[in-house]
Design an enzyme around this catalytic site. Structure first.
Site, mmCIF file in Angstrom:
data_model
loop_
_atom_site.group_PDB
_atom_site.id
_atom_site.type_symbol
_atom_site.label_atom_id
_atom_site.label_comp_id
_atom_site.label_asym_id
_atom_site.label_seq_id
_atom_site.Cartn_x
_atom_site.Cartn_y
_atom_site.Cartn_z
ATOM 1 N N HIS A 101 3.730 -6.996 4.228
ATOM 2 C CA HIS A 101 1.809 -6.353 4.727
ATOM 3 C C HIS A 101 2.207 -6.901 6.109
ATOM 4 O O HIS A 101 2.382 -7.901 6.903
ATOM 5 C CB HIS A 101 1.558 -7.570 3.747
ATOM 6 C CG HIS A 101 0.896 -6.759 2.593
ATOM 7 N ND1 HIS A 101 0.152 -6.392 1.934
ATOM 8 C CD2 HIS A 101 1.949 -7.093 1.769
ATOM 9 C CE1 HIS A 101 0.365 -5.951 0.707
ATOM 10 N NE2 HIS A 101 1.468 -6.351 0.120
ATOM 11 N N GLU B 113 -1.579 0.213 8.160
ATOM 12 C CA GLU B 113 -0.962 -1.165 7.401
ATOM 13 C C GLU B 113 0.374 -0.726 7.198
ATOM 14 O O GLU B 113 1.441 -0.901 6.991
ATOM 15 C CB GLU B 113 -1.685 -2.172 6.983
ATOM 16 C CG GLU B 113 -1.064 -2.722 6.202
ATOM 17 C CD GLU B 113 -1.629 -3.784 4.914
ATOM 18 O OE1 GLU B 113 -0.942 -4.814 4.704
ATOM 19 O OE2 GLU B 113 -2.597 -4.147 4.967
ATOM 20 N N HIS C 58 0.692 -0.794 0.088
ATOM 21 C CA HIS C 58 -0.035 -0.068 0.227
ATOM 22 C C HIS C 58 0.956 1.370 0.209
ATOM 23 O O HIS C 58 1.984 1.067 -0.355
ATOM 24 C CB HIS C 58 -0.778 0.345 1.078
ATOM 25 C CG HIS C 58 -1.606 -1.795 1.203
ATOM 26 N ND1 HIS C 58 -2.522 -1.562 0.140
ATOM 27 C CD2 HIS C 58 -1.572 -2.596 1.833
ATOM 28 C CE1 HIS C 58 -2.864 -3.398 1.087
ATOM 29 N NE2 HIS C 58 -2.101 -3.300 1.542
ATOM 30 N N GLU D 147 2.896 -11.433 5.064
ATOM 31 C CA GLU D 147 1.917 -11.113 6.202
ATOM 32 C C GLU D 147 2.493 -11.101 7.790
ATOM 33 O O GLU D 147 2.318 -12.374 8.284
ATOM 34 C CB GLU D 147 0.128 -11.662 6.184
ATOM 35 C CG GLU D 147 -0.454 -12.214 4.854
ATOM 36 C CD GLU D 147 -1.169 -10.238 4.589
ATOM 37 O OE1 GLU D 147 -0.800 -9.620 5.238
ATOM 38 O OE2 GLU D 147 -1.801 -10.057 3.166
#
Length: 292
Positions: free
Chosen positions: A174, A119, A82, A256
């Site tokens: 992430h 995040e 992101h 993750e």
């Protein structure tokens, strides 16, 4: 979490806009947000509280292993999940791009902890630490972005950056946005996909090896367990719906690091000490993979 994550693990952009108090026309969205920081509210990319950690813009602490040149001549692409500015550009990031198997949104805002640590802030901080550790070992590190552009890049461009760099490994950093009680890390691996512009046949094997090495070293470095909600306790999850993997022609995985929506995991993710351990685990995994 990946921008085209499963619906149960992502926060819709509509909720972000509602949480930030934006009007239906979107024209007033920027007015309620600090131009230099994330928006206010309770959704993804919400405003961080005064005590919430912010991404480190200074060099991270020194590597915990002696510096050497063991990765000299190797190229690693680090993809911070992101972009902190995505929330200001809903039209751009909602635009659909071709990922081979279908079309997905260009990108999303990502998720956040309950107290507003985003995040995008987390992934950029860990990515900076990871870059320091890898360059100390002699690797050339390429970022897909460094919050140096207003939004994006889109998922297809992220894959293209790794491909054009002819990277020996690509890691997309992430944090998940699953339900409270879902804890632990997992590494997402590419499935065998051959459709349209997507053909992962050559990278499935090496990507799995890369993912297994990272999962092992991440657990050692952080002391955290593999996810308790997917992967059957292996810390590995195979996906065929992520454009960043489908369009890659070089070994690539998503990491993750934990679940931002679980209070216990969120406490770890918000710790600079733990984030350094996370970066160390990822770096160690990449190094063991590249050394064979």
């Amino acid at each position: 979490m990946p921008n085209d994550h499963r619906k149960t693990a992502r926060r819709p952009l509509a909720l972000v806009l509602a949480a930030t108090g934006c009007c239906a026309a979107l024209a007033g969205c920027g007015a309620s947000a600090d131009p230099a920081g994330p928006p206010s509210g309770k959704g993804p990319e919400q405003s961080a509280t005064r005590s919430a950690p912010q991404p480190s813009r200074t060099p991270s602490t020194a590597p915990s292993v002696p510096e050497n040149r063991s990765l000299a001549g190797r190229t690693v692409v680090v993809d911070p999940g992101h972009n902190p500015g995505n929330f200001r550009h809903p039209e751009e990031i909602d635009r659909k791009v071709n990922i081979g198997t279908n079309r997905k949104e260009c990108d999303t805002t990502g998720t956040s902890t309950n107290d507003g640590y985003t995040e995008a802030s987390f992934t950029l901080d860990v990515s900076h630490r990871l870059r320091d550790l890898l360059t100390a070992r002699g690797a050339k590190v390429v970022f897909t972005h460094d919050a140096d552009r207003p939004w994006g890049p889109c998922i297809d461009e992220r894959a293209r950056i790794g491909n054009e760099a002819r990277a020996d490994a690509v890691v997309s950093v992430h944090a998940d946005g699953s339900a409270a009680g879902h804890r632990g890390f997992h590494v997402i691996l590419p499935a065998r996909v051959r459709e349209g512009a997507a053909d992962t046949a050559k990278i499935v094997g090496p990507s799995r090896e890369l993912g297994e090495r990272i999962a092992d070293r991440f657990a050692r470095a952080t002391g955290t367990a593999p996810a308790n909600y997917l992967g059957g306790g292996t810390g590995l999850d195979v996906r065929d719906d992520l454009g960043g993997l489908n369009l890659s022609t070089v070994p690539k995985v998503f990491v993750e690091c934990g679940n931002m929506r679980d209070p216990k995991d969120a406490q770890l993710l918000a710790s600079a000490v733990w984030r350094q351990k996370a970066a160390q685990g990822i770096a160690d995994g990449i190094a063991t993979y590249l050394r064979g």
